[in-house]
Design a protein around this motif. Structure first.
Motif, mmCIF file in Angstrom:
data_model
loop_
_atom_site.group_PDB
_atom_site.id
_atom_site.type_symbol
_atom_site.label_atom_id
_atom_site.label_comp_id
_atom_site.label_asym_id
_atom_site.label_seq_id
_atom_site.Cartn_x
_atom_site.Cartn_y
_atom_site.Cartn_z
ATOM 1 N N GLY A 67 33.726 60.417 73.085
ATOM 2 C CA GLY A 67 34.845 60.907 72.112
ATOM 3 C C GLY A 67 34.495 62.466 71.790
ATOM 4 N N VAL A 69 34.682 65.924 70.164
ATOM 5 C CA VAL A 69 34.691 66.821 68.821
ATOM 6 C C VAL A 69 35.274 68.076 68.780
ATOM 7 C CG1 VAL A 69 32.263 67.474 69.239
ATOM 8 C CG2 VAL A 69 33.151 67.059 66.863
ATOM 9 N N LEU A 71 35.734 71.814 67.156
ATOM 10 C CA LEU A 71 35.138 72.507 65.801
ATOM 11 C C LEU A 71 36.013 73.889 65.693
ATOM 12 C CD1 LEU A 71 31.351 72.505 66.948
ATOM 13 C CD2 LEU A 71 32.553 70.878 65.743
ATOM 14 N N GLY A 74 33.530 77.797 60.807
ATOM 15 C CA GLY A 74 32.765 77.153 59.783
ATOM 16 C C GLY A 74 32.212 75.771 59.919
ATOM 17 N N GLN A 75 32.602 75.377 61.391
ATOM 18 C CA GLN A 75 32.182 73.982 61.634
ATOM 19 C C GLN A 75 31.008 73.942 62.697
ATOM 20 O OE1 GLN A 75 36.042 72.035 62.355
ATOM 21 N NE2 GLN A 75 36.155 71.330 60.129
ATOM 22 N N MET A 76 30.098 72.909 62.628
ATOM 23 C CA MET A 76 29.151 72.735 63.491
ATOM 24 C C MET A 76 28.864 71.160 64.128
ATOM 25 S SD MET A 76 26.005 73.480 60.898
ATOM 26 C CE MET A 76 24.728 72.246 61.720
ATOM 27 N N PHE A 77 28.134 71.331 65.125
ATOM 28 C CA PHE A 77 27.989 69.996 65.793
ATOM 29 C C PHE A 77 26.496 69.952 66.546
ATOM 30 C CE2 PHE A 77 28.376 66.424 68.885
ATOM 31 C CZ PHE A 77 28.600 65.314 67.924
ATOM 32 N N THR B 2 30.842 58.673 65.663
ATOM 33 C CA THR B 2 29.984 59.579 65.176
ATOM 34 C C THR B 2 30.059 60.946 65.477
ATOM 35 O OG1 THR B 2 28.521 59.129 66.837
ATOM 36 C CG2 THR B 2 28.110 57.961 64.892
ATOM 37 N N ASN B 3 31.014 61.285 66.229
ATOM 38 C CA ASN B 3 31.174 62.569 66.505
ATOM 39 C C ASN B 3 32.224 63.268 65.957
ATOM 40 O OD1 ASN B 3 29.632 61.810 69.097
ATOM 41 N ND2 ASN B 3 31.329 61.447 70.090
ATOM 42 N N VAL B 4 31.790 63.616 64.718
ATOM 43 C CA VAL B 4 32.884 64.284 63.626
ATOM 44 C C VAL B 4 31.799 65.705 63.369
ATOM 45 C CG1 VAL B 4 33.661 62.403 62.723
ATOM 46 C CG2 VAL B 4 31.553 63.114 61.942
ATOM 47 N N PRO B 5 32.721 66.856 63.205
ATOM 48 C CA PRO B 5 32.314 68.219 62.930
ATOM 49 C C PRO B 5 31.463 68.086 61.696
ATOM 50 C CG PRO B 5 34.768 68.361 63.347
ATOM 51 C CD PRO B 5 34.106 66.745 63.261
ATOM 52 N N ILE B 6 30.612 68.975 61.353
ATOM 53 C CA ILE B 6 30.020 69.154 60.100
ATOM 54 C C ILE B 6 30.591 70.397 59.766
ATOM 55 C CG2 ILE B 6 27.738 69.967 58.930
ATOM 56 C CD1 ILE B 6 26.334 68.530 61.429
ATOM 57 N N ASP B 7 31.332 70.328 58.275
ATOM 58 C CA ASP B 7 32.457 71.274 57.937
ATOM 59 C C ASP B 7 31.507 71.854 56.822
ATOM 60 O OD1 ASP B 7 35.023 72.503 57.897
ATOM 61 O OD2 ASP B 7 34.663 71.899 55.867
ATOM 62 N N LEU B 8 30.847 73.207 57.027
ATOM 63 C CA LEU B 8 30.232 73.762 55.856
ATOM 64 C C LEU B 8 30.945 73.874 54.592
ATOM 65 C CD1 LEU B 8 28.317 76.207 58.367
ATOM 66 C CD2 LEU B 8 27.369 74.009 57.301
ATOM 67 N N VAL B 24 22.067 68.962 56.136
ATOM 68 C CA VAL B 24 23.245 68.443 56.749
ATOM 69 C C VAL B 24 23.477 68.002 58.049
ATOM 70 C CG1 VAL B 24 24.836 69.690 54.951
ATOM 71 C CG2 VAL B 24 24.072 70.663 57.128
ATOM 72 N N ALA B 25 22.189 68.551 58.677
ATOM 73 C CA ALA B 25 22.070 68.164 59.898
ATOM 74 C C ALA B 25 20.749 68.138 60.620
ATOM 75 C CB ALA B 25 23.116 69.076 60.898
#
Lengths: 122, 122
Positions: A67, A69, A71, A74-77, B2-8, B24-25
């Motif tokens: 899947g 993702v 970004l 301001g978004q990270m992975f 689980t593949n979702v961005p981490i949105d700061l 957060v990560a």
């Protein structure tokens, strides 16, 4: 005077090539790199380390076998170690990478997109 | 999935307290934390690790014994291990911290501003 900020926008202004990460800071045995991405990279894996992507400008999709993702700024992975991935971007993306010293951009895949180590912006 | 961005920005919307870093990560044995800062912290040292500060919003001064550094959005600084420092901010600052697992915010200083470990946003 070594106590100066590391200005990410300024770092991105100082080069133009794609897929060529440049070290801008060291954190213990980790490195913070800036990279410009455009187009599709190669599918590859880092067997020994996780890899953090933080998008500063543009829209980056990290293709993953289970899947994708996408970004935005301001978004990270964090791509877990051993997980095959392939970044792709329609437009130019400015991103920050954080990973241990010595990680090669193409991981186990190698090939023509393999970048030389570059700490000229550090 | 689980593949979702981490949105700061979203992470910063989800809490209000100051000087309380939230994981957060995870990146190998490192953690990415978000923290809101306002006012003056305490002078302290992390004897065993460097500490990365990246400002997302606001203006942060990291006081250092040999010269302060002021960070605006998109600017970062790595405080070297063993270097005494004290963050200070007139207005509220949103910042990202990256450091090894287990680092305590007040380092060797301790005191009332010492934050409990919080990975509720991870």
């Amino acid at each position: 005077m070594t106590n100066v900020p590391i200005d990410l926008a300024g770092k991105f202004l100082s080069f133009s090539e794609h897929w060529s990460p440049k070290v801008v800071a060291r954190l213990n045995d980790y490195e913070v790199k800036v990279v410009k991405l455009k187009g599709e990279f190669v599918w590859h894996t880092h067997d020994d380390t996780d890899e953090l992507f933080l998008v500063i400008d543009g829209e980056l999709t990290i293709q993953l076998r289970d899947g994708d993702v996408t970004l935005r700024p301001g978004q990270m992975f964090v791509v877990p170690r051993g997980v095959e991935h392939c970044p792709i971007a329609d437009g130019e993306v400015h991103a920050v990478l954080i990973e241990p010293v010595g990680v090669v951009n193409t991981g186990s895949a190698g090939g023509t997109l393999t970048a030389a180590y570059d700490d000229s912006l550090a």
